[in-house]
Design an enzyme around this catalytic site. Sequence first.
Site: not given
Ligand code: EPU
Length: 346
Positions: A165, A241, A337
Amino acid sequence: MPCIEQNVSLQPYSCLALPSTAAYFCRCQTEQDVLDALAWAKERGIEVSLLGGGSNALLEDHIDALVIKLELQGRKLLDENEQGKLIRAAAGESWHEFVLWTLEQGWPGLENLSLIPGTVGAAPIQNIGAYGVEVGDLISSVHGFDLLDGSRFELSAKQCAFDYRDSVFKQQDQARYLISAVDFFLPNTHSLSLHYPALADYLAPLKESGADISATDIAHAVIAVRNSKLPAPEMIPNLGSFFKNPVVDAKTQQRLINKWPDLVSYALEDGRFKLAAGWLIDKAGWKGREYGGVRMHDQQALVLSNPKRQTLAAVLACATQVSTDIQAMFDVELEREPQLLKRIKL
Ligand code: EPU
C-alpha cells in the site's frame, strides 16, 4: 478550457460521503484540459488538489483550492510479443471496468483486483492489492505531469518504489505528481493466483467438478467474496480497509500469540509478521460499533463506514478511538490507509 465552477460540493465524489466544498472545481477529460486548468490556477495564485475516484481521499469541510477531477479516458493494446501484452489506460478510467475489459479481451492478470473502487490513475499511488496480487507487479510504467515545473514524466515500475500500500507517489511531495496514464505488462506466462483462503473456498466446488478454472472464474469469485464482506460505497459510504495491516517483529508476534492463540498473522519473508488489523479491531470489540455516527462495519471490522454522512472530524475521531484502543490492548500501532487530500501551490 474546462469549465471552472465555484463553491462546489464534493460529497457526491467522496466514497465516504464526506461533506466538503471546493472553492473552485473542474473536470478534466483531456491532457489539454489539465494543462489549461493548471495554467488558470497558477495565474491566480490558487492552490490545486487532484481528485480521482474519491475512494482513497479524506476531504476536509472546505478546500480552498482548485479541485481538479481527473476524467481522462482511453485504453488500448500498445504492443504484443511472445512475452506478453503491454496495455495503456488513461487515469480517469474506472479501475473495475478496466479489469473487466482486459478479461473480455482474453488478457488475464488483473482478475484478483476486480471490484476495487477508484480509478486507474489512483491504483499505483497506494499500490492497490487484494487476494494475493498487488498492482505494482503488473505495472510497466506510470505517465504524468510534474506540477512544480510542468514537465512530463514516465516512471518505470522500479522508480515507482512499490511496497505494501505504498509507492513514491504517496511520499512527502506526492502532490506534485499528476498521473495521466498507466502502462501494464500482462505476461503470457501468468499463472492464476487462487491460494488466498476465501477464494480457494469459493472456488472449491468448481475445482472438485474437474473444470479448468479461468481468470474470469477468479474475477467472479473475487466479486462474490468482496460483496459478502465489503459494503458497496453507494449503499453504505466507505473506503474499503481504513487501516493497513500492521507489520511487527517476531518477538511482538510471539508475545501476542501467547496471549491470543487465535491471532491472525502471516509470516513475511524478512522474518517479520503481518497482523490482520481486522482481527485486532474485531477482538477489541469494535466490529459493528458506532462512535459519533461513524461505524466499524459489521462484516469486516477493518472497514470504517459513514452511514450518517458525518464530517471528516467525526471520521478521524472514530479512527483515533479505534487506534487508541488497539494500542492499549495489544501495544500495536495502526496506520491509516486513506490519505488527506493534498494541496499544492504551483
Ligand atoms: N478478521 C476478523 N474480523 C474482522 C475482519 C477480519 O477476525 O472483522 C480476520 C479474518 O477472519 C481473516 C483476517 O482477519 O482471517 C484477514 O481478513 P480479510 O481476509 O478480510 O482481509 P484483510 O487483511 O482484512 C486485506 C486488504 C484488503 C483486501 C483483502 C483481500 C489491507 C489493509 N486490506 O484485508 O484490501 O481486499 O486483504 O486480499 O491490506 C483495501 O485495501 O481497501 C482492501 C479492501
